[in-house]
Design a protein around this motif. Structure first.
Motif, PDB file in Angstrom:
ATOM      1  N   PRO A   1      11.984  -5.605  35.602  1.00 14.71           N
ATOM      2  CA  PRO A   1      11.538  -4.237  35.287  1.00 14.71           C
ATOM      3  C   PRO A   1      10.070  -3.972  35.579  1.00 14.71           C
ATOM      4  CG  PRO A   1      11.902  -5.517  33.272  1.00 14.71           C
ATOM      5  CD  PRO A   1      12.481  -6.317  34.403  1.00 14.71           C
ATOM      6  N   LEU A   2       9.228  -5.017  35.581  1.00 16.37           N
ATOM      7  CA  LEU A   2       7.802  -4.810  35.856  1.00 16.37           C
ATOM      8  C   LEU A   2       7.432  -5.121  37.308  1.00 16.37           C
ATOM      9  CD1 LEU A   2       6.133  -6.201  32.585  1.00 16.37           C
ATOM     10  CD2 LEU A   2       6.895  -3.881  33.129  1.00 16.37           C
ATOM     11  N   SER A   3       8.423  -5.485  38.100  1.00 13.75           N
ATOM     12  CA  SER A   3       8.233  -5.728  39.547  1.00 13.75           C
ATOM     13  C   SER A   3       7.168  -6.772  39.837  1.00 13.75           C
ATOM     14  CB  SER A   3       7.891  -4.415  40.271  1.00 13.75           C
ATOM     15  OG  SER A   3       8.929  -3.470  40.121  1.00 13.75           O
ATOM     16  N   VAL A   4       7.145  -7.840  39.047  1.00  9.11           N
ATOM     17  CA  VAL A   4       6.174  -8.906  39.315  1.00  9.11           C
ATOM     18  C   VAL A   4       6.719  -9.830  40.399  1.00  9.11           C
ATOM     19  CG1 VAL A   4       5.221  -8.874  36.980  1.00  9.11           C
ATOM     20  CG2 VAL A   4       7.111 -10.416  37.520  1.00  9.11           C
ATOM     21  N   PRO A   5       5.835 -10.441  41.184  1.00  6.61           N
ATOM     22  CA  PRO A   5       6.307 -11.470  42.115  1.00  6.61           C
ATOM     23  C   PRO A   5       6.917 -12.620  41.318  1.00  6.61           C
ATOM     24  CG  PRO A   5       4.051 -10.798  42.607  1.00  6.61           C
ATOM     25  CD  PRO A   5       4.385 -10.232  41.267  1.00  6.61           C
ATOM     26  N   ARG A   6       8.117 -13.023  41.655  1.00  6.83           N
ATOM     27  CA  ARG A   6       8.740 -14.144  40.962  1.00  6.83           C
ATOM     28  C   ARG A   6       9.717 -14.833  41.896  1.00  6.83           C
ATOM     29  NH1 ARG A   6      12.376 -11.208  36.162  1.00  6.83           N
ATOM     30  NH2 ARG A   6      14.155 -10.580  37.456  1.00  6.83           N
ATOM     31  N   ARG A   7      10.218 -15.976  41.452  1.00  5.97           N
ATOM     32  CA  ARG A   7      11.158 -16.751  42.251  1.00  5.97           C
ATOM     33  C   ARG A   7      12.506 -16.754  41.537  1.00  5.97           C
ATOM     34  NH1 ARG A   7      10.453 -20.215  46.469  1.00  5.97           N
ATOM     35  NH2 ARG A   7       8.179 -19.995  46.267  1.00  5.97           N
ATOM     36  N   GLU A   8      13.546 -16.322  42.255  1.00  7.26           N
ATOM     37  CA  GLU A   8      14.887 -16.271  41.699  1.00  7.26           C
ATOM     38  C   GLU A   8      15.803 -17.160  42.527  1.00  7.26           C
ATOM     39  OE1 GLU A   8      16.132 -12.222  41.489  1.00  7.26           O
ATOM     40  OE2 GLU A   8      14.434 -11.593  40.236  1.00  7.26           O
ATOM     41  N   ASP A   9      16.349 -18.194  41.862  1.00 10.21           N
ATOM     42  CA  ASP A   9      17.209 -19.162  42.550  1.00 10.21           C
ATOM     43  C   ASP A   9      16.537 -19.705  43.812  1.00 10.21           C
ATOM     44  OD1 ASP A   9      19.227 -18.953  40.635  1.00 10.21           O
ATOM     45  OD2 ASP A   9      20.091 -17.208  41.633  1.00 10.21           O
ATOM     46  N   GLY A  10      15.243 -19.981  43.679  1.00 12.06           N
ATOM     47  CA  GLY A  10      14.499 -20.613  44.771  1.00 12.06           C
ATOM     48  C   GLY A  10      13.908 -19.662  45.777  1.00 12.06           C
ATOM     49  N   ARG A  11      14.201 -18.369  45.690  1.00  9.16           N
ATOM     50  CA  ARG A  11      13.727 -17.413  46.681  1.00  9.16           C
ATOM     51  C   ARG A  11      12.658 -16.491  46.099  1.00  9.16           C
ATOM     52  NH1 ARG A  11      19.205 -17.351  47.154  1.00  9.16           N
ATOM     53  NH2 ARG A  11      19.337 -15.379  45.988  1.00  9.16           N
ATOM     54  N   PRO A  12      11.523 -16.297  46.783  1.00 10.71           N
ATOM     55  CA  PRO A  12      10.501 -15.347  46.307  1.00 10.71           C
ATOM     56  C   PRO A  12      11.024 -13.915  46.387  1.00 10.71           C
ATOM     57  CG  PRO A  12       9.617 -16.839  47.988  1.00 10.71           C
ATOM     58  CD  PRO A  12      11.099 -16.998  48.007  1.00 10.71           C
ATOM     59  N   VAL A  13      10.826 -13.164  45.306  1.00 13.03           N
ATOM     60  CA  VAL A  13      11.238 -11.761  45.272  1.00 13.03           C
ATOM     61  C   VAL A  13      10.179 -10.955  44.549  1.00 13.03           C
ATOM     62  CG1 VAL A  13      13.707 -12.320  45.266  1.00 13.03           C
ATOM     63  CG2 VAL A  13      12.506 -11.997  43.099  1.00 13.03           C
ATOM     64  N   GLY A  14      10.278  -9.631  44.615  1.00 12.13           N
ATOM     65  CA  GLY A  14       9.427  -8.741  43.832  1.00 12.13           C
ATOM     66  C   GLY A  14       8.018  -8.653  44.365  1.00 12.13           C
ATOM     67  N   GLY A  15       7.196  -7.967  43.581  1.00 13.62           N
ATOM     68  CA  GLY A  15       5.798  -7.807  43.943  1.00 13.62           C
ATOM     69  C   GLY A  15       5.572  -6.580  44.813  1.00 13.62           C
TER      70      GLY A  15
ATOM     71  N   ASP B   1      16.424 -19.330  37.306  1.00 10.02           N
ATOM     72  CA  ASP B   1      17.536 -20.052  37.915  1.00 10.02           C
ATOM     73  C   ASP B   1      18.829 -19.617  37.241  1.00 10.02           C
ATOM     74  OD1 ASP B   1      16.527 -21.950  39.948  1.00 10.02           O
ATOM     75  OD2 ASP B   1      15.322 -22.699  38.277  1.00 10.02           O
ATOM     76  N   SER B   2      19.782 -19.167  38.041  1.00  8.34           N
ATOM     77  CA  SER B   2      21.058 -18.711  37.498  1.00  8.34           C
ATOM     78  C   SER B   2      21.901 -19.892  37.034  1.00  8.34           C
ATOM     79  CB  SER B   2      21.837 -17.933  38.568  1.00  8.34           C
ATOM     80  OG  SER B   2      21.091 -16.825  39.018  1.00  8.34           O
ATOM     81  N   PRO B   3      22.774 -19.663  36.045  1.00 10.66           N
ATOM     82  CA  PRO B   3      23.638 -20.762  35.594  1.00 10.66           C
ATOM     83  C   PRO B   3      24.624 -21.174  36.684  1.00 10.66           C
ATOM     84  CG  PRO B   3      24.253 -18.686  34.538  1.00 10.66           C
ATOM     85  CD  PRO B   3      22.967 -18.436  35.266  1.00 10.66           C
ATOM     86  N   ASP B   4      24.908 -22.476  36.729  1.00 13.36           N
ATOM     87  CA  ASP B   4      25.864 -23.005  37.711  1.00 13.36           C
ATOM     88  C   ASP B   4      26.606 -24.172  37.075  1.00 13.36           C
ATOM     89  OD1 ASP B   4      27.300 -23.997  39.831  1.00 13.36           O
ATOM     90  OD2 ASP B   4      25.641 -23.892  41.260  1.00 13.36           O
ATOM     91  N   PRO B   5      27.786 -23.913  36.532  1.00 13.51           N
ATOM     92  CA  PRO B   5      28.537 -24.981  35.860  1.00 13.51           C
ATOM     93  C   PRO B   5      29.074 -26.039  36.812  1.00 13.51           C
ATOM     94  CG  PRO B   5      29.827 -22.958  35.966  1.00 13.51           C
ATOM     95  CD  PRO B   5      28.459 -22.616  36.465  1.00 13.51           C
ATOM     96  N   ALA B   6      29.059 -25.757  38.115  1.00 14.02           N
ATOM     97  CA  ALA B   6      29.600 -26.729  39.071  1.00 14.02           C
ATOM     98  C   ALA B   6      28.636 -27.871  39.364  1.00 14.02           C
ATOM     99  CB  ALA B   6      29.962 -26.008  40.372  1.00 14.02           C
ATOM    100  N   LEU B   7      27.377 -27.689  39.021  1.00 11.00           N
ATOM    101  CA  LEU B   7      26.394 -28.741  39.282  1.00 11.00           C
ATOM    102  C   LEU B   7      26.565 -29.883  38.290  1.00 11.00           C
ATOM    103  CD1 LEU B   7      23.163 -26.634  39.930  1.00 11.00           C
ATOM    104  CD2 LEU B   7      24.568 -27.811  41.637  1.00 11.00           C
ATOM    105  N   ILE B   8      26.096 -31.053  38.663  1.00 11.16           N
ATOM    106  CA  ILE B   8      26.098 -32.210  37.770  1.00 11.16           C
ATOM    107  C   ILE B   8      24.649 -32.668  37.594  1.00 11.16           C
ATOM    108  CG2 ILE B   8      26.884 -34.585  37.416  1.00 11.16           C
ATOM    109  CD1 ILE B   8      29.266 -33.944  39.186  1.00 11.16           C
ATOM    110  N   PRO B   9      24.090 -32.534  36.351  1.00 11.47           N
ATOM    111  CA  PRO B   9      24.711 -31.868  35.201  1.00 11.47           C
ATOM    112  C   PRO B   9      24.750 -30.354  35.405  1.00 11.47           C
ATOM    113  CG  PRO B   9      22.447 -32.405  34.711  1.00 11.47           C
ATOM    114  CD  PRO B   9      22.731 -33.013  36.052  1.00 11.47           C
ATOM    115  N   PRO B  10      25.587 -29.667  34.650  1.00  8.78           N
ATOM    116  CA  PRO B  10      25.664 -28.204  34.785  1.00  8.78           C
ATOM    117  C   PRO B  10      24.293 -27.569  34.510  1.00  8.78           C
ATOM    118  CG  PRO B  10      27.451 -29.036  33.440  1.00  8.78           C
ATOM    119  CD  PRO B  10      26.510 -30.176  33.638  1.00  8.78           C
ATOM    120  N   ARG B  11      24.007 -26.498  35.241  1.00 13.11           N
ATOM    121  CA  ARG B  11      22.729 -25.817  35.051  1.00 13.11           C
ATOM    122  C   ARG B  11      22.933 -24.574  34.199  1.00 13.11           C
ATOM    123  NH1 ARG B  11      20.170 -24.130  40.391  1.00 13.11           N
ATOM    124  NH2 ARG B  11      21.425 -22.230  40.151  1.00 13.11           N
TER     125      ARG B  11
END
Length: 481
Positions: free
Chosen positions: A467-481, A89-99
């Motif tokens: 770098p290892l191209s594993v399936p993962r979730r970034e900011d809620g979205r499935p990527v990689g693999g 999950d990427s940082p997001d200072p606009a959220l309450i509380p900030p992420r």
């Protein structure tokens, strides 16, 4: 050296093996090397297992293939990588509380104790599914050998350790201990992080209590007792009663009925044709010398107690031969079952099944409503069956079973990504987990989240750019693999 000292040495060696620091790629190579070594020594091991367990050479040969397949399967699972549940999950200072920057992954839990089963001297023993999934996770394994096949256990462990060394792996990732007292002490050892167990309800509960009573309790993944209820609808009996009866006889007598998925409780409407076909099939069935004298004695005593019940009819019994367990079919009415449900749900580890005759859908519903947990539940139905009845049976069995199947028999558990082999108590101590299938690895992993971590300390699977191209979730979205 005492059994306790040997256990202490085995645990310490496993803890120092360095397996947790190995890469997924290396562990996949090592698992495949063990599988290849097991296959190469198959003839020797099958002969040894036959002497110690009395199981047929054909059955044991198939089990060696299954065991090697399990090892290779988990090599594929960790190579693919989604089991890590890598999440960013990427940082997001606009959220309450900030992420902040958050990155989560599953990591090895620690040294795992595995208690080998009696009935599968390969597939649920030293190199069984618990061991394969734990090693794949990066957890060293200390196996408590089953006393029913000690020589086989020692030889399999030796072959596996030699295979690890030959593949430049750590031999001490797999160690072996023996003895009842060593097993109890193993569960209580402070370096043991989890336990995998396949065996009796009584033995498993005793060890489960030890694991829970530790100063720092640990997960205990026990596969215990299961009666695996079967529902046969009236239309299924009318359409193919003789064939279903023959299939039931083949399933509950297979290898002496010594399967955790043996159909031990069968709900069926009254049918003379079904009874006659089942009686004929059982009469033609061969007895089986059971795995150990203790199992044989327990089966004989349990069968005699059931047959002595006032409401129980012995419908069929195969001819008895000295030293062998003769297949038995007993039967009761649904009302008698409901009057003493706990008594009639006791597992009989051996070639025995109990028919419960129901006369109406409401009687069947009442009986299914009081069932305890099982590994499986089965529905036999006809193409033109009553959808309401089939749906009700499905709902009832789904409540108490980890796997529900239709028009088939539960003996046999496929190795697959979607497999689930577990169930509510007393089938297992952790119904949310499985001991067969890809997610069996989840038992031996624990999550860790990194917050605002520098790239250099992150596991490669969590670093920027994947770098290892594993399936993962970034900011809620499935990527990689």
């Amino acid at each position: 050296m005492s059994a306790h000292d040997a256990m202490e040495d085995a645990v310490l060696a496993a803890a120092r093996s360095g397996l947790a620091d190995s890469s997924r790629g290396d562990r996949a190579v090592w698992l495949r090397a063990i599988a290849d070594a097991l296959t190469a020594h198959a003839d020797e091991l099958i002969a040894l297992a036959h002497v110690e367990t009395h199981l047929s050479l054909a059955r044991l040969g198939g089990e060696v293939v299954r065991t090697a397949t399990q090892l290779r399967f988990f090599a594929d699972v960790i190579s693919e990588g989604s089991y890590l549940e890598a999440t960013l999950d990427s940082p997001d200072p606009a959220l309450i509380p900030p992420r902040p920057d958050l990155r989560r992954i599953l990591r090895p839990l620690g040294v795992v104790a595995v208690f080998a089963a009696s009935n599968f001297p390969f597939a649920f023993s030293v190199l069984g599914n618990d061991t394969a999934s734990a090693l794949a996770a990066g957890c060293p394994v200390v196996v408590k050998a089953h006393p029913g096949h000690p020589e086989l256990s020692r030889r399999v462990a030796q072959i596996a350790r030699e295979a690890l060394v030959a593949a430049n792996g750590p031999a001490d990732a797999l160690t072996l201990v023996e003895g009842l007292s060593a097993g109890a002490a193993l569960v209580q050892h402070p370096l043991i992080a989890a336990v995998g167990f396949t065996g009796s309800t009584r033995g498993g509960r005793a060890l489960f209590d030890l694991a829970s009573a530790r100063p720092a309790p640990i997960p205990f993944y026990g596969e215990l007792g299961s009666v695996n209820p079967v529902v046969i609808t009236p239309r299924a009996v009318a359409a193919s009663g003789a064939g279903i009866a023959a299939g039931l006889a083949g399933s509950f007598t297979r290898d002496g009925g010594q399967y955790c998925t043996k159909p031990g409780l069968v709900f069926v409407p009254p049918s003379a044709e079904f009874d006659e076909a089942l009686t004929a099939a059982v009469a033609a069935s061969a007895g089986q010398r059971l795995l150990t004298s203790g199992i044989s004695s327990a089966f004989g005593e349990g069968a005699a107690e059931l047959e002595a019940e006032a409401d129980v009819e012995v419908l069929a019994q195969a001819p008895s031969v000295d030293g062998e367990a003769a297949p038995v079919v007993a039967a009761i009415g649904a009302d008698a079952f409901l009057a003493e449900t706990e008594r009639f749900q006791q597992e009989h580890f051996g070639p025995l099944t109990l028919l419960v005759r129901y006369g109406s859908a409401s009687q069947l519903d009442a009986a299914l409503a009081v069932l305890e947990g099982s590994l499986t539940g089965t529905v036999w139905h006809a193409p033109d069956d009553d959808d309401v009845l089939v749906s009700a049976a499905t709902t009832a069995l789904s409540r108490i079973a980890g796997r529900v199947l239709y028009n088939g028999w539960p003996t046999g558990v496929a190795i697959a990504w979607s497999q689930h082999h577990g169930g509510p108590w007393p089938a297992s101590t952790a119904s949310v987990h499985t001991s067969v299938g890809a997610t069996a690895i989840r038992r031996f992993l624990t999550p860790i989240a990194y917050q605002d971590a520098p790239q250099s300390v992150l596991p490669a699977e969590l670093r920027d750019g994947n770098p290892l191209s594993v399936p993962r979730r970034e900011d809620g979205r499935p990527v990689g693999g």
